[in-house]
Write an enzyme that holds these catalytic residues in place. Structure first.
Site, PDB file in Angstrom:
ATOM      1  N   SER A 110      44.131  38.899  41.301  1.00 15.58           N
ATOM      2  CA  SER A 110      43.139  39.946  41.539  1.00 15.58           C
ATOM      3  C   SER A 110      42.824  40.621  40.210  1.00 15.58           C
ATOM      4  O   SER A 110      43.689  40.701  39.319  1.00 15.58           O
ATOM      5  CB  SER A 110      43.717  40.983  42.495  1.00 15.58           C
ATOM      6  OG  SER A 110      42.926  42.157  42.458  1.00 15.58           O
ATOM      7  N   SER A 111      41.599  41.156  40.101  1.00  8.48           N
ATOM      8  CA  SER A 111      41.235  41.815  38.840  1.00  8.48           C
ATOM      9  C   SER A 111      42.025  43.094  38.613  1.00  8.48           C
ATOM     10  O   SER A 111      42.052  43.618  37.495  1.00  8.48           O
ATOM     11  CB  SER A 111      39.737  42.113  38.814  1.00  8.48           C
ATOM     12  OG  SER A 111      39.383  42.916  39.911  1.00  8.48           O
ATOM     13  N   CYS A 112      42.698  43.610  39.664  1.00 13.00           N
ATOM     14  CA  CYS A 112      43.456  44.856  39.467  1.00 13.00           C
ATOM     15  C   CYS A 112      44.772  44.634  38.719  1.00 13.00           C
ATOM     16  O   CYS A 112      45.492  45.595  38.465  1.00 13.00           O
ATOM     17  CB  CYS A 112      43.688  45.579  40.789  1.00 13.00           C
ATOM     18  SG  CYS A 112      44.764  44.691  41.888  1.00 13.00           S
ATOM     19  N   TYR A 139      50.382  46.592  44.731  1.00 12.40           N
ATOM     20  CA  TYR A 139      49.693  45.310  44.951  1.00 12.40           C
ATOM     21  C   TYR A 139      49.542  44.554  43.625  1.00 12.40           C
ATOM     22  O   TYR A 139      49.814  43.349  43.543  1.00 12.40           O
ATOM     23  CB  TYR A 139      48.320  45.604  45.548  1.00 12.40           C
ATOM     24  CG  TYR A 139      47.427  44.418  45.744  1.00 12.40           C
ATOM     25  CD1 TYR A 139      47.660  43.502  46.764  1.00 12.40           C
ATOM     26  CD2 TYR A 139      46.322  44.200  44.915  1.00 12.40           C
ATOM     27  CE1 TYR A 139      46.817  42.413  46.963  1.00 12.40           C
ATOM     28  CE2 TYR A 139      45.476  43.116  45.108  1.00 12.40           C
ATOM     29  CZ  TYR A 139      45.724  42.229  46.126  1.00 12.40           C
ATOM     30  OH  TYR A 139      44.889  41.152  46.320  1.00 12.40           O
ATOM     31  N   LYS A 143      50.973  40.817  42.429  1.00  8.73           N
ATOM     32  CA  LYS A 143      50.112  39.745  41.926  1.00  8.73           C
ATOM     33  C   LYS A 143      50.519  39.330  40.504  1.00  8.73           C
ATOM     34  O   LYS A 143      50.471  38.151  40.155  1.00  8.73           O
ATOM     35  CB  LYS A 143      48.636  40.191  41.946  1.00  8.73           C
ATOM     36  CG  LYS A 143      48.065  40.308  43.356  1.00  8.73           C
ATOM     37  CD  LYS A 143      47.937  38.933  44.010  1.00  8.73           C
ATOM     38  CE  LYS A 143      47.341  38.950  45.381  1.00  8.73           C
ATOM     39  NZ  LYS A 143      47.326  37.626  46.033  1.00  8.73           N
ATOM     40  N   HIS A 182      37.385  47.006  51.891  1.00  5.03           N
ATOM     41  CA  HIS A 182      36.822  47.250  50.571  1.00  5.03           C
ATOM     42  C   HIS A 182      35.446  47.903  50.722  1.00  5.03           C
ATOM     43  O   HIS A 182      34.887  47.972  51.807  1.00  5.03           O
ATOM     44  CB  HIS A 182      36.704  45.931  49.802  1.00  5.03           C
ATOM     45  CG  HIS A 182      38.023  45.375  49.407  1.00  5.03           C
ATOM     46  ND1 HIS A 182      38.659  44.403  50.147  1.00  5.03           N
ATOM     47  CD2 HIS A 182      38.865  45.666  48.390  1.00  5.03           C
ATOM     48  CE1 HIS A 182      39.814  44.116  49.579  1.00  5.03           C
ATOM     49  NE2 HIS A 182      39.975  44.864  48.507  1.00  5.03           N
TER      50      HIS A 182
END
Ligand code: GFB
Length: 316
Positions: A110-112, A139, A143, A182
């Site tokens: 994920s981009s986070c 989260y 990841k 989201h």
């Protein structure tokens, strides 16, 4: 790499946003031996059950799209579930895949995972270079561990496990639960319901000032399959559209597509999260991959799918 269309491919998380797009696309390309299991049939939190499944099925290719996901509010309401379930599922699947010599695995990140305040657009090289955004840190840490698992297995055990970092995704089979979803599905639902009720305004969380990048999920599936067919089994790849939009502008775009004509108001008591998250997608473009669906086209497709499933979505 020429892949036999009869190769056994396991899509973990096939009922979710990304997993269902992967199955649609693989089937469309003629892959005929795709295996899937519902959560009831196979609990990926259970290591013994996961090992048993891999030992019996022995898939050759794996897409690891099973994950606990959600928007900004779900992340802060359920931090324990977000870190525990993701750590457990990815560890079980990656280890089981190794035990049966899976040829290639694609891990959905994920981009986070990138630092909150890193330079934009975000390059893969910024991984682990600074502190994370607090609203989804548990989260993101899970990841990050998944990416490191893939890298370490590749380095120490000679596997081919590639990691992909999608930007914010949307499309069919998304969650439209307003507390947990989201932003994009939430705005589609809010605009649609406001239109039906004849409301004069629709409420958008936060200041509307943060910027986000959105990718239609079929493009995400296309990127993952592109990497499989190219035989790219190492490293990490940002997957995005390459352009972003403010939440305020996004709300106006969704309202236009849904034909909600009222005002858009901002609830500043709700969190904004990270100020900006635009991915640098040059690694993928150098390989020859580019997203095909513009944001406006993608929202129209997502809204058409929402309307087809309106009764089920609104009653859940
Ligand atoms: O999509 P979202 O929930 O997650 O929120 P993140 C994006 C932005 O949209 C935030 C605003 O600034 C929200 O305040 N927003 C406005 C809304 N109205 C709404 C609404 O009705 N619902 C929602 N959900 N947001 C997620 C992470 O961060 O990004 C996940 O929490 C994951 O872990 C995902 O990484 C890709 O973009 O802030």
């Amino acid at each position: 790499m020429q892949i036999n269309k009869k190769s056994k491919i396991y899509v973990a998380g096939h009922r979710g946003l990304v997993g269902s797009a992967l199955v649609r696309q693989l089937e469309g390309l003629g892959y005929s031996n795709i295996i899937c299991r519902t959560r009831k049939e196979l609990d990926l939190l259970n290591q013994a059950a996961t090992n048993n499944f891999f030992n019996i099925e022995k898939p050759e290719y794996v897409f690891l799209a099973a994950a606990k996901v959600g928007g900004i509010m779900a992340n802060s309401t359920y931090p324990a579930e977000f870190i525990y379930e993701n750590l457990q599922v990815q560890t079980n699947v990656i280890q089981a895949a190794y035990q049966v010599n899976v040829k290639w695995l694609c891990f959905l990140g994920s981009s986070c995972i990138y630092p909150r305040d890193c330079p934009q657009p975000i390059m893969e090289e910024y991984f682990l270079s600074g502190p994370l955004e607090k609203s989804n840190e548990p989260y993101a840490v899970a990841k990050i561990a998944g990416i490191e698992l893939c890298n370490s297995f590749n380095q120490g055990l000679g596997t081919n496990y590639v990691s992909v970092m999608p930007t914010n995704l949307y499309g069919p089979n998304d969650s439209y639960n307003l507390e947990e979803s989201h932003v994009l599905p939430a705005l589609i639902r809010k605009a649609h319901e406001a239109k039906l009720r004849g409301d004069h305004e629709m409420v958008v969380w936060g200041s509307g000032e943060p910027f986000r990048e959105f990718l239609y999920v079929d493009d995400m599936a296309d990127a993952c399959i592109f990497l499989m067919e190219k035989g790219i089994g190492r490293g990490m790849f940002n997957i995005g559209l390459g352009e972003d939009i403010s939440i305020g502008q996004l709300a106006h775009l969704v309202a236009e597509i849904v034909e909600f004509k009222g005002a858009i108001v901002f609830d500043r008591t709700k969190p904004d999260g990270t100020p900006r998250k635009l991915l640098d997608v040059s690694r993928m473009s150098e390989l020859g991959w580019k997203a095909k669906t513009s944001l406006a086209d993608g929202i129209a497709l997502a809204y058409a799918d929402f309307l087809r499933n309106e009764n089920a979505i609104l009653s859940s």
